[in-house]
Design an enzyme around this catalytic site. Sequence first.
Site: not given
Length: 268
Positions: A152, A187, A213, A249
């Site tokens: 990530e 993400d 996320q 998140e």
Amino acid sequence: MIVETGAGPIRLAANLKWMFTEVPFEQRFDEAAASGFTGVEFASPYELPAARVRELLDRAGLVQALINTPAGPAGSPTAMGAAYVPGAREEFRAGVLTSLEYAAVLGAPVVHVMAGLRPENADPELAFASYVANIAWAAEQARGSGVRIALEPINKRDQPRYGLASMEVAAAVAEAVDPDTVGVLFDVYHAQVDRGNIVERFERLVPRIVHVQIADNPGRGEPGTGEIAYDRVLARIAASDYEGWIGCEYGPLAGTREGLAWTERIGR
């Protein structure tokens, strides 16, 4: 938590570092289950014995969707991970082995191997070569275990020195090292801050994506509190070939349970 988007269902996992902070950590599992979640994620299970975390999951009827590799002490060169830090190989390897041990006990299918910060005096090419070699070693350890390694990036606004530069670089590393074992943690919040164009980039990278996320931008609150068109983004994710969890998140702006109202609006 299964949410219908209008283009199909998605599976949401509560991030217990960010959500349900109204209660102590060990109580968050039951809070998540009571709110309709069937899966959870959180960066660090290492403050508790793996057997205790397994007990908390089982008691609440939850699946562990993801954990991170261990981080070094606050203020240390490896506080955000060791993979990108030349000279931290032994710490990196010990952390990977520990995370795979926990993943086996918890049944976590994905381990996020944190890149960490590139030291200011480190040669960029040397640091990147060290990173790729470390990820290759991690892939060797995970191969055949059923655990996928996730890479990530963090956007450069929030953390200018974070080693992994972009979703695209993460995908290139995964492809070069072992695409069957290593993939991308996409993400949406970080992708939006880093150049945006979320849907097109997601659809281009989806063969390499092993976890997603979400959080809105600005503010990193729940969907609907910022500028990201989450009704469309999540519908496109639902319509894609991605079948994994979507980790929440985000930091709820007005209480965790109150903030979950966004899940009822998505499918409308």
